[in-house]
Design a protein around this motif. Structure first.
Motif, PDB file in Angstrom:
ATOM      1  N   SER A 132       0.887  -1.168   0.000  1.00  0.00           N
ATOM      2  CA  SER A 132       0.000   0.000   0.000  1.00  0.00           C
ATOM      3  C   SER A 132       0.922   1.214   0.000  1.00  0.00           C
ATOM      4  O   SER A 132       1.746   1.383   0.906  1.00  0.00           O
ATOM      5  CB  SER A 132      -0.882   0.013   1.255  1.00  0.00           C
ATOM      6  OG  SER A 132      -1.781  -1.067   1.244  1.00  0.00           O
ATOM      7  N   ASN A 168      -4.791   9.823  12.264  1.00  0.00           N
ATOM      8  CA  ASN A 168      -6.047   9.133  11.956  1.00  0.00           C
ATOM      9  C   ASN A 168      -6.037   8.521  10.562  1.00  0.00           C
ATOM     10  O   ASN A 168      -6.609   7.456  10.333  1.00  0.00           O
ATOM     11  CB  ASN A 168      -7.229  10.106  12.088  1.00  0.00           C
ATOM     12  CG  ASN A 168      -7.502  10.485  13.525  1.00  0.00           C
ATOM     13  OD1 ASN A 168      -7.362   9.672  14.431  1.00  0.00           O
ATOM     14  ND2 ASN A 168      -7.897  11.730  13.748  1.00  0.00           N
ATOM     15  N   ILE A 171      -4.626   4.900  10.315  1.00  0.00           N
ATOM     16  CA  ILE A 171      -5.299   3.798  11.013  1.00  0.00           C
ATOM     17  C   ILE A 171      -5.671   2.631  10.098  1.00  0.00           C
ATOM     18  O   ILE A 171      -5.421   1.465  10.440  1.00  0.00           O
ATOM     19  CB  ILE A 171      -6.534   4.329  11.782  1.00  0.00           C
ATOM     20  CG1 ILE A 171      -6.071   5.217  12.951  1.00  0.00           C
ATOM     21  CG2 ILE A 171      -7.391   3.173  12.297  1.00  0.00           C
ATOM     22  CD1 ILE A 171      -7.214   5.883  13.697  1.00  0.00           C
ATOM     23  N   PRO A 172      -6.255   2.851   8.901  1.00  0.00           N
ATOM     24  CA  PRO A 172      -6.662   1.707   8.063  1.00  0.00           C
ATOM     25  C   PRO A 172      -5.498   0.851   7.542  1.00  0.00           C
ATOM     26  O   PRO A 172      -5.727  -0.263   7.076  1.00  0.00           O
ATOM     27  CB  PRO A 172      -7.397   2.379   6.894  1.00  0.00           C
ATOM     28  CG  PRO A 172      -7.779   3.728   7.385  1.00  0.00           C
ATOM     29  CD  PRO A 172      -6.694   4.130   8.329  1.00  0.00           C
ATOM     30  N   TYR A 173      -4.258   1.342   7.661  1.00  0.00           N
ATOM     31  CA  TYR A 173      -3.123   0.641   7.043  1.00  0.00           C
ATOM     32  C   TYR A 173      -2.160   0.037   8.062  1.00  0.00           C
ATOM     33  O   TYR A 173      -1.158  -0.569   7.693  1.00  0.00           O
ATOM     34  CB  TYR A 173      -2.371   1.614   6.122  1.00  0.00           C
ATOM     35  CG  TYR A 173      -3.302   2.290   5.153  1.00  0.00           C
ATOM     36  CD1 TYR A 173      -3.774   1.614   4.033  1.00  0.00           C
ATOM     37  CD2 TYR A 173      -3.759   3.586   5.390  1.00  0.00           C
ATOM     38  CE1 TYR A 173      -4.665   2.212   3.161  1.00  0.00           C
ATOM     39  CE2 TYR A 173      -4.649   4.192   4.516  1.00  0.00           C
ATOM     40  CZ  TYR A 173      -5.094   3.498   3.407  1.00  0.00           C
ATOM     41  OH  TYR A 173      -5.985   4.095   2.550  1.00  0.00           O
ATOM     42  N   ARG A 174      -2.464   0.178   9.345  1.00  0.00           N
ATOM     43  CA  ARG A 174      -1.540  -0.284  10.375  1.00  0.00           C
ATOM     44  C   ARG A 174      -1.300  -1.779  10.333  1.00  0.00           C
ATOM     45  O   ARG A 174      -0.231  -2.259  10.699  1.00  0.00           O
ATOM     46  CB  ARG A 174      -2.061   0.126  11.762  1.00  0.00           C
ATOM     47  CG  ARG A 174      -1.897   1.608  12.044  1.00  0.00           C
ATOM     48  CD  ARG A 174      -2.469   1.985  13.395  1.00  0.00           C
ATOM     49  NE  ARG A 174      -2.249   3.403  13.691  1.00  0.00           N
ATOM     50  CZ  ARG A 174      -2.773   4.034  14.721  1.00  0.00           C
ATOM     51  NH1 ARG A 174      -3.563   3.368  15.573  1.00  0.00           N
ATOM     52  NH2 ARG A 174      -2.546   5.309  14.921  1.00  0.00           N
ATOM     53  N   ASN A 175      -2.289  -2.552   9.910  1.00  0.00           N
ATOM     54  CA  ASN A 175      -2.149  -4.008   9.865  1.00  0.00           C
ATOM     55  C   ASN A 175      -1.879  -4.525   8.451  1.00  0.00           C
ATOM     56  O   ASN A 175      -2.040  -5.703   8.163  1.00  0.00           O
ATOM     57  CB  ASN A 175      -3.406  -4.669  10.430  1.00  0.00           C
ATOM     58  CG  ASN A 175      -3.609  -4.343  11.904  1.00  0.00           C
ATOM     59  OD1 ASN A 175      -2.653  -4.296  12.676  1.00  0.00           O
ATOM     60  ND2 ASN A 175      -4.854  -4.093  12.293  1.00  0.00           N
ATOM     61  N   LYS A 176      -1.465  -3.619   7.563  1.00  0.00           N
ATOM     62  CA  LYS A 176      -1.111  -3.989   6.196  1.00  0.00           C
ATOM     63  C   LYS A 176       0.366  -3.693   5.964  1.00  0.00           C
ATOM     64  O   LYS A 176       0.992  -2.946   6.713  1.00  0.00           O
ATOM     65  CB  LYS A 176      -1.956  -3.196   5.189  1.00  0.00           C
ATOM     66  CG  LYS A 176      -3.462  -3.426   5.306  1.00  0.00           C
ATOM     67  CD  LYS A 176      -4.200  -2.583   4.277  1.00  0.00           C
ATOM     68  CE  LYS A 176      -5.705  -2.787   4.382  1.00  0.00           C
ATOM     69  NZ  LYS A 176      -6.450  -1.967   3.395  1.00  0.00           N
ATOM     70  N   TYR A 178       2.882  -1.632   4.172  1.00  0.00           N
ATOM     71  CA  TYR A 178       2.797  -0.340   3.502  1.00  0.00           C
ATOM     72  C   TYR A 178       4.176   0.278   3.321  1.00  0.00           C
ATOM     73  O   TYR A 178       5.137  -0.050   4.017  1.00  0.00           O
ATOM     74  CB  TYR A 178       1.909   0.622   4.308  1.00  0.00           C
ATOM     75  CG  TYR A 178       2.448   0.953   5.685  1.00  0.00           C
ATOM     76  CD1 TYR A 178       3.420   1.931   5.872  1.00  0.00           C
ATOM     77  CD2 TYR A 178       1.971   0.288   6.819  1.00  0.00           C
ATOM     78  CE1 TYR A 178       3.916   2.234   7.130  1.00  0.00           C
ATOM     79  CE2 TYR A 178       2.460   0.583   8.083  1.00  0.00           C
ATOM     80  CZ  TYR A 178       3.429   1.568   8.228  1.00  0.00           C
ATOM     81  OH  TYR A 178       3.923   1.853   9.480  1.00  0.00           O
TER      82      TYR A 178
END
Length: 311
Positions: A132, A168, A171-176, A178
């Motif tokens: 990502s 903020n 947040i949606p990419y913390r477990n991907k 990147y």
């Protein structure tokens, strides 16, 4: 306003490169020869960075810089319609390091400076990585121009994170897996909360964010080197600034990047953004505790010269 601006620039982007560079030459005569856009800032920066050069030599760098500045803008306009194939011919990079990091299951940060053409770099990197691809950007004051540049920059898959709300937005990419891309020699908003380091012969403050993020997540920091071998064509190379930043003393990753940028600028000075007021903050003795180059007492800092100076 946005649609009028977009229609005009999209039409311009469809013109051939010979027309684009002919227009750039005319704009160069206007911007450099007539208007003198930020010429005093440029010449002052060059005088401090290259005191060993003659005024004639510094003016030669300045003239080339203004040509590259205008080329950079018009080449960015071309990104509204350029094909992936054509982009790959004009921007070449060996991505084996990023492929290795992805295969190892790691995320990483890319640290680069205001070196032309960062817009091509953004487009090519985002089109060729499995990560990502996240880029931190500062929203532009004009809503129409901001919307246009966001469209231009995310055309090949870039995910833009506003610097004003980065926490903020991440947040949606913390477990991907990147890649977080950062222009890491930005001027800080508050010099009393920055790292200070000698940069091209003058003390300068550096934002802490790039190092703080790399250390907090302990992800590799990769430095990006850009070159312009000829007009309209760019090459990039990647090197590891730190594989595990958390193991370094505080300030060391930033110091390494500053030294990296100095070498980059000296090797091709005309492609760095000299019109930027990079040294606008005057140094004060109270900042000595924030120095990371051995001239002060920053917590965890390392001497300014030593075994790591060649990194």
């Amino acid at each position: 306003m946005y649609y009028v601006l977009y229609a005009f620039l999209y039409g311009l982007s469809l013109t051939p490169f010979w027309f684009i560079y002919g227009l750039a030459d005319l704009l160069w005569l206007l911007v450099y020869g007539v208007i003198g856009y930020r010429k005093k800032v440029v010449m002052d920066n060059l005088a401090h960075a290259f005191p060993e050069l003659s005024p004639t030599q510094r003016r030669r760098i300045a003239r080339r810089f203004y040509r590259n500045l205008i080329d950079n803008f018009l080449e960015a306009v071309k990104l509204l319609s350029i094909s992936r194939r054509q982009l790959s011919k004009r921007f070449v990079c060996d991505y084996s390091l990023m492929e290795r990091l992805y295969a190892d299951g790691k995320s990483c940060q890319l640290h680069l400076g205001h070196v032309f053409n960062w817009e091509y770099a953004n487009a090519d990197f985002s089109s060729k990585t499995l990560f990502s691809f996240l880029v931190v950007y500062m929203p532009i004051g004009s809503a129409a121009v901001d919307r246009l540049f966001r469209k231009l920059r995310n055309r090949f898959g870039t995910i833009l994170l506003p610097a004003t709300d980065m926490r903020n937005a991440m947040i949606p990419y913390r477990n991907k897996q990147y890649v977080l891309t950062l222009v890491a020699e930005q001027n800080p908003g508050d010099p009393s909360k920055a790292y200070w380091c000698s940069f091209m012969g003058r003390p300068a403050p550096f934002v802490r964010g790039p190092e703080t993020g790399a250390r907090m997540n302990n992800i590799p920091a990769v430095f990006v080197s850009l070159r312009k071998p000829r007009r309209g064509y760019y090459t990039a190379s990647l090197s590891v600034g730190a594989e595990e930043p958390r193991d370094l003393p505080e300030g060391e990753l930033t110091r390494r990047f500053v030294r990296f940028m100095e070498r980059e600028i000296r090797q091709q000075p005309e492609i760095w953004l000299w019109s930027h007021r990079r040294w606008k903050w005057p140094y004060k003795e109270e900042y000595a505790r924030l120095r990371i180059d051995g001239s002060g007492a920053a917590p965890g800092s390392v001497p300014g010269r030593g075994e790591n100076d060649n990194i």
